[in-house]
Design a protein around this motif. Structure first.
Motif, PDB file in Angstrom:
ATOM      1  N   ASP A 106       0.853  -1.187   0.000  1.00 26.10           N
ATOM      2  CA  ASP A 106       0.000   0.000   0.000  1.00 26.10           C
ATOM      3  C   ASP A 106       0.882   1.228   0.000  1.00 26.10           C
ATOM      4  OD1 ASP A 106      -2.481  -1.277  -0.007  1.00 26.10           O
ATOM      5  OD2 ASP A 106      -2.400  -1.620   2.155  1.00 26.10           O
ATOM      6  N   TYR A 108       1.195   5.678  -0.539  1.00 26.66           N
ATOM      7  CA  TYR A 108       0.441   6.925  -0.382  1.00 26.66           C
ATOM      8  C   TYR A 108       0.914   7.919  -1.416  1.00 26.66           C
ATOM      9  CZ  TYR A 108      -1.181   4.981   3.958  1.00 26.66           C
ATOM     10  OH  TYR A 108      -1.769   4.165   4.865  1.00 26.66           O
ATOM     11  N   ASN A 110      -0.220  11.722  -3.077  1.00 22.77           N
ATOM     12  CA  ASN A 110      -1.109  12.887  -2.968  1.00 22.77           C
ATOM     13  C   ASN A 110      -2.160  12.693  -1.876  1.00 22.77           C
ATOM     14  OD1 ASN A 110       0.244  14.059  -5.118  1.00 22.77           O
ATOM     15  ND2 ASN A 110      -1.111  13.085  -6.615  1.00 22.77           N
ATOM     16  N   GLY A 111      -1.708  12.201  -0.738  1.00 26.09           N
ATOM     17  CA  GLY A 111      -2.603  12.095   0.401  1.00 26.09           C
ATOM     18  C   GLY A 111      -3.580  10.934   0.340  1.00 26.09           C
ATOM     19  N   ALA A 112      -3.551  10.144  -0.734  1.00 25.84           N
ATOM     20  CA  ALA A 112      -4.482   9.023  -0.816  1.00 25.84           C
ATOM     21  C   ALA A 112      -3.718   7.709  -0.806  1.00 25.84           C
ATOM     22  CB  ALA A 112      -5.326   9.132  -2.071  1.00 25.84           C
ATOM     23  N   SER A 113      -4.340   6.690  -0.234  1.00 22.31           N
ATOM     24  CA  SER A 113      -3.715   5.382  -0.170  1.00 22.31           C
ATOM     25  C   SER A 113      -4.049   4.608  -1.440  1.00 22.31           C
ATOM     26  CB  SER A 113      -4.250   4.660   1.065  1.00 22.31           C
ATOM     27  OG  SER A 113      -3.916   3.306   0.997  1.00 22.31           O
ATOM     28  N   LYS A 114      -3.083   3.820  -1.897  1.00 24.42           N
ATOM     29  CA  LYS A 114      -3.301   3.048  -3.126  1.00 24.42           C
ATOM     30  C   LYS A 114      -2.761   1.643  -2.919  1.00 24.42           C
ATOM     31  CE  LYS A 114      -4.176   2.622  -7.528  1.00 24.42           C
ATOM     32  NZ  LYS A 114      -3.726   3.201  -8.786  1.00 24.42           N
ATOM     33  N   HIS A 115      -3.580   0.674  -3.270  1.00 24.22           N
ATOM     34  CA  HIS A 115      -3.243  -0.731  -3.061  1.00 24.22           C
ATOM     35  C   HIS A 115      -2.606  -1.281  -4.333  1.00 24.22           C
ATOM     36  CE1 HIS A 115      -3.827  -4.572  -1.011  1.00 24.22           C
ATOM     37  NE2 HIS A 115      -4.337  -5.081  -2.114  1.00 24.22           N
ATOM     38  N   GLU A 162       2.803   7.423  -8.979  1.00 28.33           N
ATOM     39  CA  GLU A 162       2.550   6.198  -8.213  1.00 28.33           C
ATOM     40  C   GLU A 162       3.682   5.197  -8.414  1.00 28.33           C
ATOM     41  OE1 GLU A 162      -2.360   6.328  -8.387  1.00 28.33           O
ATOM     42  OE2 GLU A 162      -1.311   4.538  -9.082  1.00 28.33           O
TER      43      GLU A 162
END
Ligand code: ADP
Ligand code: MG
Ligand code: ZN
Length: 475
Positions: A106, A108, A110-115, A162
C-alpha cells in the motif's frame, strides 16, 4: 478523449549474498572482469548447480514483507534464449511455481492510499555484463549467477508518480530487511516498466510497451511520462501502439524502439533437472518471519503514537533505517514530553547541513548529548537564538566541539537581561517615532519592525522575546 495510464513494474534485485546463487563464486562488485567465475556459472558441461540457502532465505524474507503467500512447493526452471552474456544459453529462473505470490504494497500518493498488488516474486540468476567498445564488445561473467529476485506487480499503477512512490517504498522495505544494496547505479536494483493507456474508466487493457534502461527512480518516472504522452498522441491521431520493448535515453529524454514482435518470444521453459524441487516448511517460514524487523510503515505509526510526530515528520525520519534509529535515539533521550523541538532540529537544520554534504543525518557525528544540549540551549533556556543555534550546529559538525564550548568561545549567548537592553530600547523608541505611532494606532507589523531595530543594534544578540515584551510595556 481522456486516457488513463496502466502500469506494471518488474523490479530485479540483487540479493546481498557473499556467493552466487548456484556456485561458490564471489558476488563482490567491481573486481577484475571474469575473475569470479567457475565451471558452474560458466555453464561447462557436467557441472552441477547447488542452491545458495541464504539467497532462498532472503527471497522468502522479501516475500513475507510484501505480504505474499510463500509457496510450500517451489522449483526452478530453465528459461532459454541465446545472448552473448548468457553462457549456458538458458537462465535458471522460476516459471509456473514462483517462490512468492499474491502480495501487495500500500502506497500513499497525494494524500491518498493506493493498493498495489504484487503478482509474484521469484528467484533467478543474473546474466553477465556486456561492455561495448568502439569496434568490439567484451563480456564480463562476474555478474553471471548472482541471485536475483524479480518482483512483479499487477497492472495496478496509474501514474508515473505512483510508480515512483512504489519504488521508493519498496526500496525502503528492502533496505530495512538488509537483503540488497538497492543501488541502481551498480545495477543491484533494476526496473522495467510496462505501460499502456486506455480510455479513462475503461476496464480492459491496451497494448503495452516495456521500458528498459532507466538508471534512477526519476528516470523511471520521466520515461513513463514520456511514454504516456507518446501513446496518447498515437491513439488520438488514429494510430496504434505497437507492442515492443523501448529503451529510455536519459540524455535526450526519449524512449526509442529496441525490438518488436514480443509475442514471438518462446523461452521453452522446463524444470531444471539439475535442481530438485523445494518444500518450504512452515517452521522455516515462521523462523524467517521472526527475523523481520519493524518495517517503515509500522515504525511511522509508532513514531506518531509514541513521540507525537505528524505523519509527514515521521515519514521523513523512517524513510531509511539508519536515519530512523538515529532519530529515535535522540527523541527517546530528550527528557521533555514534547518532542517537537527535537523533531524540528532533526528535520530542519540538521537535515539541511547533512544535505549540503550529500549525507544522511545518520552520517553526522554529533553525540546525542551535544545535539540535545543545543536544542535545550535554544528552545528551553533561550541562551542563543534560533539563528545562532544553526551556526553553532554547523560548527559542532565541523569541529566536534560541544555547543556550550562554542557559545562561550565566541561569546554568542543572547542578551536576555532587561537591564542590559534598556539603552538600546530607549534609543530605538526615540529614533523611530513613526513606527511607535503606527504601533499605538494598532498596526502589529510596526512592533516587529521595532524589535528588528533592537536586534540590529545588538548585532542579533538580544533575545527577541524579551525585546518584544519590553517594547510592549514601554509603549
Ligand atoms: P510476462 O512478461 O511474463 O509476459 P506480463 O506481460 O503479463 O508477463 O506482465 C509483465 C508486467 O507487465 C506485469 O507487471 C504486468 O502487471 C504488466 N502488464 C501486463 N499487461 C499490461 C498492460 N496491458 N499494460 C500495462 N502493464 C501491463
Ligand atoms: Mg519478466
Ligand atoms: Zn561460479
Amino acid at each position: 478523449m481522456e486516457y488513463e495510464a496502466v502500469i506494471g513494474l518488474e523490479v530485479h534485485l540483487h540479493l546481498k549474498t557473499k556467493s552466487k546463487a548456484f556456485c561458490g563464486c564471489s558476488t563482490e562488485f567491481g573486481s577484475q572482469p571474469n575473475s569470479q567465475v567457475c565451471p558452474v556459472c560458466l555453464g561447462f558441461p557436467g557441472s552441477l548447480p547447488v542452491l545458495n540457502k541464504l539467497a532462498l532465505d532472503y527471497a522468502i524474507k522479501v516475500g513475507l514483507a510484501l505480504n505474499c503467500r510463500i509457496q510450500e512447493y517451489t522449483k526452478f526452471d530453465r528459461k532459454h534464449y541465446y545472448y552473448p552474456d548468457l553462457p549456458k544459453n538458458y537462465q535458471i529462473s522460476q516459471y509456473d511455481l514462483p517462490l512468492s505470490k499474491d502480495g501487495f504494497l500500500d502506497i500513499y500518493v497525494n494524500g491518498a492510499s493506493k493498493h498495489i498488488r504484487i503478482r509474484r516474486a521469484h528467484l533467478e540468476e543474473d546474466a553477465g555484463k556486456l561492455i561495448h567498445r568502439q569496434d568490439l564488445s567484451l563480456v564480463d561473467f562476474n555478474r553471471t549467477g548472482i541471485p536475483l529476485l524479480e518482483i512483479v506487480t499487477e497492472p495496478d499503477i496509474n501514474s508515473p508518480e505512483e510508480a515512483h512512490e512504489y519504488l521508493v517504498d519498496l526500496k525502503s522495505i528492502i533496505e530495512y530487511l538488509d537483503v540488497s544494496d538497492c543501488d541502481m547505479e551498480k545495477g543491484s536494483l533494476r526496473c522495467d516498466a510496462n505501460i499502456s493507456i486506455r480510455p479513462k474508466g475503461a476496464s480492459g487493457l491496451g497494448v503495452k510497451t516495456e521500458l528498459k534502461n532507466m538508471n534512477s527512480f526519476k528516470g523511471v518516472r520521466d520515461a513513463l511520462s514520456y511514454e504516456i504522452e507518446r501513446q496518447v498522441k498515437l491513439l488520438s491521431e488514429g494510430d496504434k501502439v505497437v507492442q515492443e520493448t523501448r529503451l529510455w535515453d536519459a540524455k535526450d529524454l526519449k524512449t526509442f524502439s529496441m525490438r518488436t514482435k514480443e509475442e514471438a518470444k518462446d523461452y521453452r521453459y522446463f524444470p531444471d533437472p539439475d535442481l530438485p524441487p523445494f518444500i518450504i516448511k512452515q517452521e522455516k517460514i515462521n523462523e524467517i518471519k521472526k527475523s523481520i524487523p519493524e518495517l517503515p510503515k509500522e515504525k511511522c505509526q509508532r513514531f506518531m503514537r509514541e513521540y507525537g510526530l505528524t505523519e509527514y515528520e515521521a515519514g521523513i525520519l523512517v524513510s531509511n533505517k539508519n536515519k530512523a534509529d538515529y532519530a529515535e535515539e535522540r527523541l527517546k533521550t530528550w527528557p521533555g514530553k514534547d518532542k517537537k523541538p527535537v523533531v524540528n532540529w532533526l528535520i530542519g537544520p540538521l537535515t539541511a547541513i547533512a544535505a549540503s554534504s550529500n549525507l544522511e543525518i545518520s552520517e553526522i557525528k554529533i553525540s546525542v548529548a551535544d545535539f540535545l544540549e543545543l536544542v535545550d540551549l535554544v528552545e528551553n533556556k533561550q541562551v542563543i537564538s534560533n539563528l545562532t543555534g544553526k551556526s553553532v550546529l554547523e560548527e559542532m559538525v565541523s569541529t566536534g566541539k560541544s555547543p556550550s564550548l562554542i557559545i562561550q568561545g565566541k561569546n554568542l549567548a543572547q542578551i536576555s537581561d532587561e537591564g542590559a537592553l534598556e539603552k538600546e530600547i530607549a534609543a530605538v523608541i526615540k529614533e523611530n517615532a513613526k513606527s511607535v505611532e503606527d504601533f499605538k494606532a494598532g498596526k502589529a507589523g510596526a512592533l516587529m519592525f521595532l524589535v528588528g531595530q533592537v536586534m540590529k543594534k545588538t548585532k542579533g544578540k538580544a533575545n527577541p522575546k524579551v525585546v518584544q515584551d519590553m517594547l510592549k510595556r514601554r509603549l
